[in-house]
Design a protein around this motif. Structure first.
Motif, PDB file in Angstrom:
ATOM      1  N   SER A  25       8.118  43.603  65.783  1.00  0.00           N
ATOM      2  CA  SER A  25       7.312  43.502  64.580  1.00  0.00           C
ATOM      3  C   SER A  25       6.126  44.225  64.738  1.00  0.00           C
ATOM      4  O   SER A  25       5.289  44.376  63.657  1.00  0.00           O
ATOM      5  CB  SER A  25       6.868  42.001  64.165  1.00  0.00           C
ATOM      6  N   ALA A  26       5.650  44.740  65.950  1.00  0.00           N
ATOM      7  CA  ALA A  26       4.483  45.632  66.052  1.00  0.00           C
ATOM      8  C   ALA A  26       4.458  46.971  65.628  1.00  0.00           C
ATOM      9  O   ALA A  26       5.390  47.617  65.123  1.00  0.00           O
ATOM     10  CB  ALA A  26       4.195  45.760  67.536  1.00  0.00           C
ATOM     11  N   GLN A  27       3.479  47.544  65.355  1.00  0.00           N
ATOM     12  CA  GLN A  27       3.180  48.928  64.584  1.00  0.00           C
ATOM     13  C   GLN A  27       3.206  49.840  65.617  1.00  0.00           C
ATOM     14  O   GLN A  27       3.432  51.217  65.310  1.00  0.00           O
ATOM     15  CB  GLN A  27       1.986  48.785  63.675  1.00  0.00           C
ATOM     16  N   GLY A  28       2.718  49.744  66.629  1.00  0.00           N
ATOM     17  CA  GLY A  28       2.643  50.868  67.848  1.00  0.00           C
ATOM     18  C   GLY A  28       1.686  50.459  68.927  1.00  0.00           C
ATOM     19  O   GLY A  28       1.109  49.605  69.059  1.00  0.00           O
ATOM     20  N   ILE A  29       1.767  51.439  69.890  1.00  0.00           N
ATOM     21  CA  ILE A  29       1.147  51.339  71.210  1.00  0.00           C
ATOM     22  C   ILE A  29       0.241  52.458  71.261  1.00  0.00           C
ATOM     23  O   ILE A  29       0.625  53.498  71.051  1.00  0.00           O
ATOM     24  CB  ILE A  29       2.053  51.138  72.376  1.00  0.00           C
ATOM     25  N   LEU A  30      -0.910  52.227  71.727  1.00  0.00           N
ATOM     26  CA  LEU A  30      -2.242  53.272  71.932  1.00  0.00           C
ATOM     27  C   LEU A  30      -2.535  53.393  73.252  1.00  0.00           C
ATOM     28  O   LEU A  30      -2.709  52.291  74.053  1.00  0.00           O
ATOM     29  CB  LEU A  30      -3.181  53.072  70.949  1.00  0.00           C
ATOM     30  N   ILE A  31      -2.230  54.442  74.011  1.00  0.00           N
ATOM     31  CA  ILE A  31      -2.687  54.787  75.301  1.00  0.00           C
ATOM     32  C   ILE A  31      -4.057  55.687  75.453  1.00  0.00           C
ATOM     33  O   ILE A  31      -3.926  56.740  74.711  1.00  0.00           O
ATOM     34  CB  ILE A  31      -1.462  55.627  76.178  1.00  0.00           C
ATOM     35  N   VAL A  32      -5.090  54.976  75.815  1.00  0.00           N
ATOM     36  CA  VAL A  32      -6.407  55.674  75.968  1.00  0.00           C
ATOM     37  C   VAL A  32      -6.778  55.934  77.430  1.00  0.00           C
ATOM     38  O   VAL A  32      -6.757  54.960  78.089  1.00  0.00           O
ATOM     39  CB  VAL A  32      -7.368  54.824  75.364  1.00  0.00           C
ATOM     40  N   GLY A  33      -6.443  56.984  78.024  1.00  0.00           N
ATOM     41  CA  GLY A  33      -6.539  57.334  79.347  1.00  0.00           C
ATOM     42  C   GLY A  33      -7.225  58.648  79.402  1.00  0.00           C
ATOM     43  O   GLY A  33      -7.826  59.201  78.845  1.00  0.00           O
ATOM     44  N   ASP A  34      -7.351  58.926  80.864  1.00  0.00           N
ATOM     45  CA  ASP A  34      -7.587  60.240  81.349  1.00  0.00           C
ATOM     46  C   ASP A  34      -6.624  61.155  81.833  1.00  0.00           C
ATOM     47  O   ASP A  34      -5.457  61.006  81.182  1.00  0.00           O
ATOM     48  CB  ASP A  34      -8.743  60.217  82.223  1.00  0.00           C
ATOM     49  N   SER A  35      -6.719  61.971  83.013  1.00  0.00           N
ATOM     50  CA  SER A  35      -5.679  63.036  83.110  1.00  0.00           C
ATOM     51  C   SER A  35      -4.421  62.350  83.611  1.00  0.00           C
ATOM     52  O   SER A  35      -3.391  62.998  83.631  1.00  0.00           O
ATOM     53  CB  SER A  35      -6.310  63.973  84.128  1.00  0.00           C
ATOM     54  N   ILE A  36      -4.594  61.273  84.110  1.00  0.00           N
ATOM     55  CA  ILE A  36      -3.515  60.350  84.841  1.00  0.00           C
ATOM     56  C   ILE A  36      -2.449  60.195  83.671  1.00  0.00           C
ATOM     57  O   ILE A  36      -1.071  60.304  83.948  1.00  0.00           O
ATOM     58  CB  ILE A  36      -3.910  59.068  85.569  1.00  0.00           C
ATOM     59  N   SER A  37      -2.902  59.860  82.329  1.00  0.00           N
ATOM     60  CA  SER A  37      -2.046  59.450  81.212  1.00  0.00           C
ATOM     61  C   SER A  37      -1.729  60.918  80.478  1.00  0.00           C
ATOM     62  O   SER A  37      -0.960  60.946  79.638  1.00  0.00           O
ATOM     63  CB  SER A  37      -2.408  58.473  80.520  1.00  0.00           C
ATOM     64  N   ALA A  38      -2.704  61.696  80.671  1.00  0.00           N
ATOM     65  CA  ALA A  38      -2.478  63.066  79.741  1.00  0.00           C
ATOM     66  C   ALA A  38      -1.507  63.998  80.481  1.00  0.00           C
ATOM     67  O   ALA A  38      -1.505  65.177  80.178  1.00  0.00           O
ATOM     68  CB  ALA A  38      -3.861  63.560  79.695  1.00  0.00           C
ATOM     69  N   ALA A  39      -1.009  63.425  81.715  1.00  0.00           N
ATOM     70  CA  ALA A  39       0.016  64.522  82.270  1.00  0.00           C
ATOM     71  C   ALA A  39      -0.770  65.891  82.890  1.00  0.00           C
ATOM     72  O   ALA A  39      -0.241  66.830  82.847  1.00  0.00           O
ATOM     73  CB  ALA A  39       1.108  64.755  81.672  1.00  0.00           C
ATOM     74  N   PHE A  40      -1.784  65.578  83.537  1.00  0.00           N
ATOM     75  CA  PHE A  40      -2.463  66.864  84.060  1.00  0.00           C
ATOM     76  C   PHE A  40      -1.684  67.616  84.993  1.00  0.00           C
ATOM     77  O   PHE A  40      -1.008  67.053  85.903  1.00  0.00           O
ATOM     78  CB  PHE A  40      -3.732  66.224  84.892  1.00  0.00           C
ATOM     79  N   GLY A  41      -1.487  69.110  84.812  1.00  0.00           N
ATOM     80  CA  GLY A  41      -0.755  69.940  85.579  1.00  0.00           C
ATOM     81  C   GLY A  41       0.766  70.016  85.218  1.00  0.00           C
ATOM     82  O   GLY A  41       1.415  70.693  85.704  1.00  0.00           O
ATOM     83  N   LEU A  42       1.057  69.297  84.083  1.00  0.00           N
ATOM     84  CA  LEU A  42       2.504  69.101  83.720  1.00  0.00           C
ATOM     85  C   LEU A  42       2.771  69.149  82.400  1.00  0.00           C
ATOM     86  O   LEU A  42       1.689  69.119  81.631  1.00  0.00           O
ATOM     87  CB  LEU A  42       2.976  67.768  84.207  1.00  0.00           C
ATOM     88  N   GLU A  43       3.791  69.673  82.079  1.00  0.00           N
ATOM     89  CA  GLU A  43       4.121  69.615  80.535  1.00  0.00           C
ATOM     90  C   GLU A  43       4.213  68.259  79.915  1.00  0.00           C
ATOM     91  O   GLU A  43       4.495  67.358  80.572  1.00  0.00           O
ATOM     92  CB  GLU A  43       5.514  70.128  80.184  1.00  0.00           C
ATOM     93  N   LEU A  44       3.462  68.011  78.723  1.00  0.00           N
ATOM     94  CA  LEU A  44       3.257  66.572  78.371  1.00  0.00           C
ATOM     95  C   LEU A  44       4.260  65.695  78.243  1.00  0.00           C
ATOM     96  O   LEU A  44       4.451  64.256  78.788  1.00  0.00           O
ATOM     97  CB  LEU A  44       2.660  66.803  76.930  1.00  0.00           C
ATOM     98  N   GLU A  45       5.591  66.152  78.174  1.00  0.00           N
ATOM     99  CA  GLU A  45       6.798  65.604  77.934  1.00  0.00           C
ATOM    100  C   GLU A  45       7.346  64.999  79.185  1.00  0.00           C
ATOM    101  O   GLU A  45       8.162  64.114  79.224  1.00  0.00           O
ATOM    102  CB  GLU A  45       8.060  66.036  77.206  1.00  0.00           C
ATOM    103  N   ARG A  46       6.796  65.600  80.248  1.00  0.00           N
ATOM    104  CA  ARG A  46       7.082  65.112  81.784  1.00  0.00           C
ATOM    105  C   ARG A  46       6.327  63.942  82.154  1.00  0.00           C
ATOM    106  O   ARG A  46       6.534  63.413  83.190  1.00  0.00           O
ATOM    107  CB  ARG A  46       7.045  66.017  82.680  1.00  0.00           C
ATOM    108  N   GLY A  47       5.146  63.664  81.513  1.00  0.00           N
ATOM    109  CA  GLY A  47       4.200  62.544  81.605  1.00  0.00           C
ATOM    110  C   GLY A  47       4.706  60.999  81.763  1.00  0.00           C
ATOM    111  O   GLY A  47       5.704  60.843  81.089  1.00  0.00           O
TER     112      GLY A  47
END
Length: 210
Positions: A25-47
């Motif tokens: 029933s939920a509408q969505g999940i929001l992730i608010v983070g830094d480089s750990i969640s932004a997949a620093f150094g990687l393609e975003l889809e690999r994070g």
């Protein structure tokens, strides 16, 4: 197997299938983070956040995951960005993964706590639940500072009644084959470990939404 047992087995299988495919029933999940969640150094889809979205799809959970993580962001930056993000995406769950850059910059733990607390308040006011992903910093910052830094997350979890993952890089940080050359950011092989650490509270939340 007797006929009635066949019937019972079929019924149980049907119930399990319905449960697995039950809409959320939920509408969505929001992730608010830094480089750990932004997949620093990687393609975003690999994070790990992209892997979270893939896991939800595998479980027939059609729930958008918005990755609003910014490399280098601090708790002050996250707090400044959050109101707009809440308004734009109207999430039902906000996962906060911030604080690491505050620690690496030696910023005051009490100010970090104020920022994170204000973020939690804003998410709650918008009707969202919160999962807090904790971080640790290298021991060279001194015992007093590192203890105060880690205590911020524990205090917030208790005071704000939010679910805490004490260290989102547990089992990943310090393992050379899971880390990039800088020793700070996980590589592609380390991303599944981050997801496994973050997954339990997200999974528990999903169960409540069915």
């Amino acid at each position: 197997m007797k006929p009635w047992r066949n019937c019972l087995a079929a019924t149980l299988l049907s119930l399990l299938t319905l449960s697995a495919a039950a809409p959320v029933s939920a509408q969505g999940i929001l992730i608010v983070g830094d480089s750990i969640s932004a997949a620093f150094g990687l393609e975003l889809e690999r994070g790990w956040v992209s892997q979270l979205q893939a896991r939800l799809r595998e479980q027939s959970v059609e729930l958008p995951v918005v990755n609003a993580s910014v490399s280098g962001d601090t708790t002050a930056g996250g707090l400044a960005r959050l109101p707009r993000l809440l308004q734009a995406h109207e999430p039902d769950l906000v996962v906060i993964e911030l604080g690491g850059n505050d620690g690496l910059r030696g910023l005051a733990p009490d100010k970090m706590q104020q920022n994170l607390s204000a973020m939690i308040d804003a998410a709650h006011a918008a009707g969202a639940e919160v999962v807090l992903l904790g971080m640790r910093i290298p021991p060279n910052y001194g015992v007093r500072y590192t203890k105060a830094f880690e205590q911020v997350y524990r205090d917030l979890a208790e005071q704000q009644q939010v679910t805490l993952v004490p260290f989102v890089l547990e089992g990943v940080a310090g393992v050379p084959e899971l880390m990039q050359a800088d020793g700070i950011h996980p590589n592609a092989a380390g991303q599944p470990g981050i997801l496994e650490n973050a997954w339990p509270p997200i999974s528990d939340w999903l169960v409540k939404q069915r």
